[in-house]
Design an enzyme around this catalytic site. Structure first.
Site, PDB file in Angstrom:
ATOM      1  N   ILE A 167       0.849  -1.189   0.000  1.00 15.49           N
ATOM      2  CA  ILE A 167       0.000   0.000   0.000  1.00 15.49           C
ATOM      3  C   ILE A 167       0.888   1.243   0.000  1.00 15.49           C
ATOM      4  CG2 ILE A 167      -1.810   1.250   1.234  1.00 15.49           C
ATOM      5  CD1 ILE A 167      -2.510  -1.469   2.583  1.00 15.49           C
ATOM      6  N   CYS A 168       0.556   2.171  -0.860  1.00 14.68           N
ATOM      7  CA  CYS A 168       1.329   3.409  -0.954  1.00 14.68           C
ATOM      8  C   CYS A 168       0.848   4.404   0.096  1.00 14.68           C
ATOM      9  CB  CYS A 168       1.197   3.999  -2.355  1.00 14.68           C
ATOM     10  SG  CYS A 168       2.055   5.569  -2.569  1.00 14.68           S
ATOM     11  N   LEU A 169       1.712   4.697   1.050  1.00 13.52           N
ATOM     12  CA  LEU A 169       1.446   5.695   2.087  1.00 13.52           C
ATOM     13  C   LEU A 169       2.685   6.566   2.254  1.00 13.52           C
ATOM     14  CD1 LEU A 169      -0.148   3.459   4.871  1.00 13.52           C
ATOM     15  CD2 LEU A 169      -1.372   5.073   3.424  1.00 13.52           C
TER      16      LEU A 169
ATOM     17  N   THR B 133      -4.910   5.471  -4.248  1.00 13.33           N
ATOM     18  CA  THR B 133      -3.457   5.372  -4.140  1.00 13.33           C
ATOM     19  C   THR B 133      -3.032   4.043  -4.733  1.00 13.33           C
ATOM     20  OG1 THR B 133      -1.582   5.584  -2.638  1.00 13.33           O
ATOM     21  CG2 THR B 133      -3.432   4.265  -1.879  1.00 13.33           C
ATOM     22  N   THR B 134      -1.763   3.836  -4.888  1.00 13.26           N
ATOM     23  CA  THR B 134      -1.261   2.555  -5.376  1.00 13.26           C
ATOM     24  C   THR B 134      -1.614   1.459  -4.373  1.00 13.26           C
ATOM     25  OG1 THR B 134       0.589   3.646  -6.467  1.00 13.26           O
ATOM     26  CG2 THR B 134       0.791   1.281  -6.084  1.00 13.26           C
TER      27      THR B 134
END
Length: 238
Positions: free
Chosen positions: A86-88, A121-122
Site C-alpha cells: 500500500i502506498c502511504l 493510491t497505489t
C-alpha cells in the site's frame, strides 16, 4: 540481518504497545522474525468497515527506523488490494517523506485513518459500501483460516468461536420456537375438529327430533279432517 539498534527499537515499541494499547489496533512481531509484524485493524463504527477485522503485515528494513517499512493487507476489505503493498507517506513507497520518529502505532493509526478515506493510491481499489460491509462481516471467518493469524491473535479466534456459538444457539432457539408454534397450532386444530363433529351430530339429532315431532301433528290433522267429514255426512242426506 537486523541491526542491533533496529531490534532494540522494535522491542521498545512492542513493549509500549503492550503497555498502552491503541484503540482499534493490535500489532505483534512474528515469533521467528522481529522484522515482520502482523497487525489487526478493527473497522470504525459508522463506516462500511464496522464489525470488520483486517489482518495485514508490516515488513521493516534491517536499518529501521532510518528507513520506512513496507505495508500490506491480507484480509479482503474493499479498500486495499490483498497481498499488495500500500502506498502511504509512511511506507517504503515514499522514503523521502519518512520520519524516523514515527513508530508502529503511528504507522497503523495513519493506515486506519487512510482506510476510512476514499482517496485513491497505489494498492487501493474502488468498491461499493455494500461490498465493504459484506467483506467486513466475512473478515473474521477469513482470518481464522490462516494458521499464522490463529497463532498470533488467539483472542480474535476466541471471539469468532463465541460468535459461532451464539449463531448456533439462535438457530436452535428459532427452531424450538417454530416447533412449539406448530405444536400449538396442531393442538388447536384437534380441539376444533371434535367441536365441529359435535355440531354436525347435534344438527342431525335436531333434524330427527323435528321430524319425529312433525309426523304426529300431520296425522292428527288428517284424522280430524276425516272425522269431520264423517260427522257431516248425515246432515248432508235429504
Amino acid at each position: 540481518m537486523a541491526d542491533k539498534s533496529c531490534i532494540k527499537r522494535l522491542q521498545t515499541e512492542y513493549r509500549a504497545l503492550c503497555k498502552e494499547p491503541v484503540s482499534h489496533i493490535v500489532a505483534r512481531p512474528s515469533p521467528s522474525n522481529i522484522l515482520e509484524w502482523h497487525y489487526v485493524l478493527e473497522g470504525s463504527e459508522g463506516t462500511p468497515f464496522a464489525g470488520g477485522y483486517y489482518h495485514g503485515k508490516i515488513k521493516f528494513p534491517p536499518d529501521y527506523p532510518y528507513k520506512p517499512p513496507g505495508i500490506s493487507m491480507i484480509t479482503p476489505n474493499g479498500r486495499f488490494m490483498a497481498q499488495k503493498k500500500i502506498c502511504l507517506s509512511m511506507s517504503d513507497f515514499h522514503p523521502e517523506s519518512w520520519n524516523p520518529m514515527w513508530s508502529v502505532s503511528s504507522i497503523l493509526t495513519g493506515l486506519l485513518s487512510f482506510m476510512m478515506d476514499n482517496s485513491p493510491t497505489t494498492g487501493s481499489v474502488n468498491t461499493t459500501a455494500a461490498e465493504k460491509e459484506r467483506l467486513a462481516k466475512a473478515s473474521l471467518a477469513f482470518n481464522c483460516k490462516d494458521p499464522k493469524f490463529r497463532k498470533l491473535f488467539p483472542e480474535y479466534v476466541e471471539k469468532y468461536n463465541q460468535q459461532q456459538q451464539q449463531s448456533e444457539q439462535l438457530v436452535v432457539e428459532h427452531d424450538s420456537s417454530r416447533l412449539s408454534e406448530e405444536g400449538e397450532a396442531r393442538h388447536l386444530l384437534e380441539k376444533v375438529k371434535p367441536t365441529e363433529e359435535n355440531v354436525k351430530k347435534g344438527d342431525t339429532e335436531d333434524v330427527k327430533r323435528n321430524r319425529k315431532q312433525s309426523f304426529p301433528t300431520w296425522v292428527m290433522l288428517l284424522l280430524f279432517s276425516i272425522f269431520g267429514v264423517l260427522m257431516a255426512l248425515p246432515l248432508l242426506q235429504p
